[in-house]
Write a protein that holds these residues in place. Structure first.
Motif, PDB file in Angstrom:
ATOM      1  N   ALA A  72       0.782  -1.242  -0.020  1.00 41.28           N
ATOM      2  CA  ALA A  72      -0.119   0.054  -0.071  1.00 41.28           C
ATOM      3  C   ALA A  72       0.957   1.360   0.035  1.00 41.28           C
ATOM      4  CB  ALA A  72      -0.897   0.164   1.222  1.00 41.28           C
ATOM      5  N   MET A  73       2.034   1.216   0.779  1.00 38.41           N
ATOM      6  CA  MET A  73       2.926   2.222   0.626  1.00 38.41           C
ATOM      7  C   MET A  73       3.374   2.910  -0.749  1.00 38.41           C
ATOM      8  SD  MET A  73       4.711   1.898   4.664  1.00 38.41           S
ATOM      9  CE  MET A  73       5.898   2.890   3.924  1.00 38.41           C
ATOM     10  N   TRP A  74       3.855   1.574  -1.282  1.00 42.51           N
ATOM     11  CA  TRP A  74       4.492   1.931  -2.628  1.00 42.51           C
ATOM     12  C   TRP A  74       3.541   2.112  -3.617  1.00 42.51           C
ATOM     13  CZ3 TRP A  74       9.273   1.039  -5.148  1.00 42.51           C
ATOM     14  CH2 TRP A  74      10.214   0.828  -4.294  1.00 42.51           C
ATOM     15  N   GLN A  75       2.239   1.693  -3.420  1.00 43.13           N
ATOM     16  CA  GLN A  75       1.319   2.018  -4.476  1.00 43.13           C
ATOM     17  C   GLN A  75       0.790   3.630  -4.044  1.00 43.13           C
ATOM     18  OE1 GLN A  75      -1.881  -0.780  -3.505  1.00 43.13           O
ATOM     19  NE2 GLN A  75      -0.730  -2.400  -4.412  1.00 43.13           N
ATOM     20  N   ALA A  76       0.963   3.829  -2.784  1.00 41.25           N
ATOM     21  CA  ALA A  76       0.910   5.768  -2.473  1.00 41.25           C
ATOM     22  C   ALA A  76       2.147   6.139  -2.962  1.00 41.25           C
ATOM     23  CB  ALA A  76       0.410   5.526  -1.121  1.00 41.25           C
ATOM     24  N   GLY A  77       3.043   5.718  -3.224  1.00 41.85           N
ATOM     25  CA  GLY A  77       4.165   6.675  -3.666  1.00 41.85           C
ATOM     26  C   GLY A  77       5.108   7.007  -2.358  1.00 41.85           C
ATOM     27  N   MET A  78       4.813   6.021  -1.437  1.00 42.69           N
ATOM     28  CA  MET A  78       5.778   6.602  -0.136  1.00 42.69           C
ATOM     29  C   MET A  78       6.918   5.658   0.223  1.00 42.69           C
ATOM     30  SD  MET A  78       2.366   7.295   2.297  1.00 42.69           S
ATOM     31  CE  MET A  78       3.482   7.506   3.866  1.00 42.69           C
ATOM     32  N   TYR A  79       7.968   6.090  -0.001  1.00 43.58           N
ATOM     33  CA  TYR A  79       9.098   5.265   0.037  1.00 43.58           C
ATOM     34  C   TYR A  79      10.009   5.416   1.337  1.00 43.58           C
ATOM     35  CZ  TYR A  79       8.403   5.814  -4.943  1.00 43.58           C
ATOM     36  OH  TYR A  79       7.774   5.720  -6.137  1.00 43.58           O
ATOM     37  N   MET A  80       9.322   4.755   2.381  1.00 44.59           N
ATOM     38  CA  MET A  80       9.913   4.895   3.609  1.00 44.59           C
ATOM     39  C   MET A  80       9.693   3.444   4.273  1.00 44.59           C
ATOM     40  SD  MET A  80       6.801   6.769   5.768  1.00 44.59           S
ATOM     41  CE  MET A  80       7.519   6.469   7.242  1.00 44.59           C
ATOM     42  N   ARG A  81      10.486   2.972   5.163  1.00 51.38           N
ATOM     43  CA  ARG A  81      10.437   1.642   5.918  1.00 51.38           C
ATOM     44  C   ARG A  81       9.240   1.418   6.453  1.00 51.38           C
ATOM     45  NH1 ARG A  81      15.783   1.033   9.578  1.00 51.38           N
ATOM     46  NH2 ARG A  81      14.904   2.968  10.337  1.00 51.38           N
ATOM     47  N   VAL A  82       8.950   0.084   6.640  1.00 51.05           N
ATOM     48  CA  VAL A  82       7.521  -0.195   7.162  1.00 51.05           C
ATOM     49  C   VAL A  82       7.833   0.087   8.684  1.00 51.05           C
ATOM     50  CG1 VAL A  82       5.835  -2.163   7.249  1.00 51.05           C
ATOM     51  CG2 VAL A  82       7.354  -2.010   4.996  1.00 51.05           C
ATOM     52  N   GLY A  83       8.776  -0.310   9.100  1.00 52.29           N
ATOM     53  CA  GLY A  83       9.140  -0.175  10.635  1.00 52.29           C
ATOM     54  C   GLY A  83       8.753   1.328  10.960  1.00 52.29           C
ATOM     55  N   ASP A  84       9.050   2.399  10.361  1.00 50.28           N
ATOM     56  CA  ASP A  84       8.827   3.615  10.660  1.00 50.28           C
ATOM     57  C   ASP A  84       7.224   3.916  10.850  1.00 50.28           C
ATOM     58  OD1 ASP A  84      11.533   3.996  10.825  1.00 50.28           O
ATOM     59  OD2 ASP A  84      11.818   4.682   9.044  1.00 50.28           O
ATOM     60  N   MET A  85       6.646   3.351   9.588  1.00 49.09           N
ATOM     61  CA  MET A  85       5.463   3.603   9.608  1.00 49.09           C
ATOM     62  C   MET A  85       4.545   2.782  10.850  1.00 49.09           C
ATOM     63  SD  MET A  85       2.717   4.963   8.196  1.00 49.09           S
ATOM     64  CE  MET A  85       3.399   5.597   6.722  1.00 49.09           C
ATOM     65  N   LEU A  86       5.016   1.600  11.065  1.00 50.64           N
ATOM     66  CA  LEU A  86       4.396   1.024  12.161  1.00 50.64           C
ATOM     67  C   LEU A  86       4.525   1.609  13.594  1.00 50.64           C
ATOM     68  CD1 LEU A  86       2.817  -1.659  12.773  1.00 50.64           C
ATOM     69  CD2 LEU A  86       4.770  -2.873  13.028  1.00 50.64           C
ATOM     70  N   LEU A  87       5.716   2.491  13.618  1.00 54.25           N
ATOM     71  CA  LEU A  87       5.813   2.885  14.931  1.00 54.25           C
ATOM     72  C   LEU A  87       5.250   4.240  14.721  1.00 54.25           C
ATOM     73  CD1 LEU A  87       7.736   3.735  17.325  1.00 54.25           C
ATOM     74  CD2 LEU A  87       9.157   4.729  15.930  1.00 54.25           C
ATOM     75  N   ILE A  88       5.036   4.967  13.781  1.00 55.18           N
ATOM     76  CA  ILE A  88       3.944   6.060  13.780  1.00 55.18           C
ATOM     77  C   ILE A  88       2.483   5.809  14.325  1.00 55.18           C
ATOM     78  CG2 ILE A  88       3.093   7.926  12.408  1.00 55.18           C
ATOM     79  CD1 ILE A  88       5.476   7.867  10.906  1.00 55.18           C
ATOM     80  N   ILE A  89       2.128   4.570  13.734  1.00 58.54           N
ATOM     81  CA  ILE A  89       0.590   4.125  14.188  1.00 58.54           C
ATOM     82  C   ILE A  89       0.617   3.567  15.658  1.00 58.54           C
ATOM     83  CG2 ILE A  89      -0.988   2.260  13.745  1.00 58.54           C
ATOM     84  CD1 ILE A  89       0.099   2.165  10.714  1.00 58.54           C
TER      85      ILE A  89
END
Length: 311
Positions: A72-89
């Motif tokens: 989903a992040m790649w499809q949204a054009g967001m190039y960041m690590r999954v761990g960083d996004m999980l930490l934000i959530i």
């Protein structure tokens, strides 16, 4: 209250700094995904990249949760690590849980507010994904026309894609640039297009991928196929707009029905402030309010599902 505001400010700054990142970091992330060693030929390269954060994330990968989030992040054009996004959530969920308990002194309200605030990054990813796919779909018919013209002029498909990359802006230009980079480092062009289909799950793009694969295996005239595909894509887009126009009244009616109770409650609270006190302070009124909120959300979801047209 001050602690809650500080927590929200901290989480907001963290989201801003983590989601943007630097251009160099984004380029490194893209390059790492492009140059990773491929597995078997029938396995998607992007999906099979294993996490580097530890056993916990590896377990989540086995459950396909982080893989779906990464896609989903790649499809949204967001190039960041999954761990960083999980930490934000997780941090936003904790901030919402803390504020809900602090303001309403109710565990269930705090849990609901935590889930609502924690879902905001996922909602942002979904909205960015939808907007990006919509922009890609709007560019695709013109890109197919350009590919057809280049092929009819005697250029190869790789050269036609190079012309396309130089003429089109993001997101279509960047996605086909990635295809050319993958092809340059040794990945076959049909396979690179299939990888792009994972990043851009558009049904119209799938037609182009199938056409290129058939042309590679059979050797038919790709220019005629692409020209016909351009007409089909425009017909499908016209049909999609007609469906949205025919269901616009029902979708707007469902939105009005969902928002109307909130608007009526706010109006009564302004006209007669003590009218709705029992809903917020009396235990029975709180139960009725929670049931009403749940029913309203369920009604919105039901209306949305009923109006979904598969074609």
């Amino acid at each position: 209250m001050a602690s809650g505001i500080f927590a929200l400010v901290f989480v907001g700054v963290l989201i801003f700094t983590s989601s943007r990142g630097t251009e160099v970091e984004q380029q490194r992330e893209v390059a790492r995904c492009l140059t990773r060693p491929p597995d078997e030929i029938e396995i998607d390269v992007m999906r099979k990249r294993r996490p580097e954060e530890g056993a916990l994330f590896a377990g989540l990968y086995r459950l396909n949760l982080l893989r779906k989030l990464e896609e989903a992040m790649w499809q949204a054009g967001m190039y960041m690590r999954v761990g960083d996004m999980l930490l934000i959530i997780v941090l936003m969920f904790g901030a919402g849980l803390f504020l809900g308990n602090l303001i309403f002194h109710d565990m269930w309200v705090g849990l609901g507010s935590g889930l609502a605030i924690g879902a905001l990054p996922l909602l942002y990813i979904q909205l960015s994904k939808t907007r990006r796919l919509k922009a890609f779909g709007a560019q695709l018919p013109f890109a197919l026309d350009l590919i057809k013209s280049s092929l009819e002029a005697g250029h190869s498909l790789q050269r036609a894609l190079q012309v396309l990359v130089s003429e089109f802006a993001d997101p279509l230009g960047s996605e086909f640039r990635t295809v050319l980079e993958q092809n340059r480092i040794g990945l076959p062009l049909p396979r690179a297009l299939e990888d792009m289909l994972k990043r851009v799950p558009e049904d119209d793009l799938r037609l182009l991928v199938v056409a290129v694969r058939v042309q590679t295996e059979v050797g038919s005239s790709l220019a005629q196929i692409v020209g016909r595909l351009s007409e089909i894509v425009r017909i499908r887009q016209r049909l999609r707009m007609q469906i949205r126009a025919l269901t616009a009244q029902s979708r707007f009616g469902g939105l009005v029905v969902g928002i109307l109770p909130v608007v009526v409650l706010c109006i009564f609270s302004l006209i007669q402030p003590g009218y709705s006190d029992q809903l917020f302070h009396d235990p029975t009124g709180q139960k009725i309010l929670k049931f009403a909120i749940g029913s309203d959300i369920l009604a919105l979801i039901t209306i949305r599902r009923l109006l979904r047209v598969n074609y």
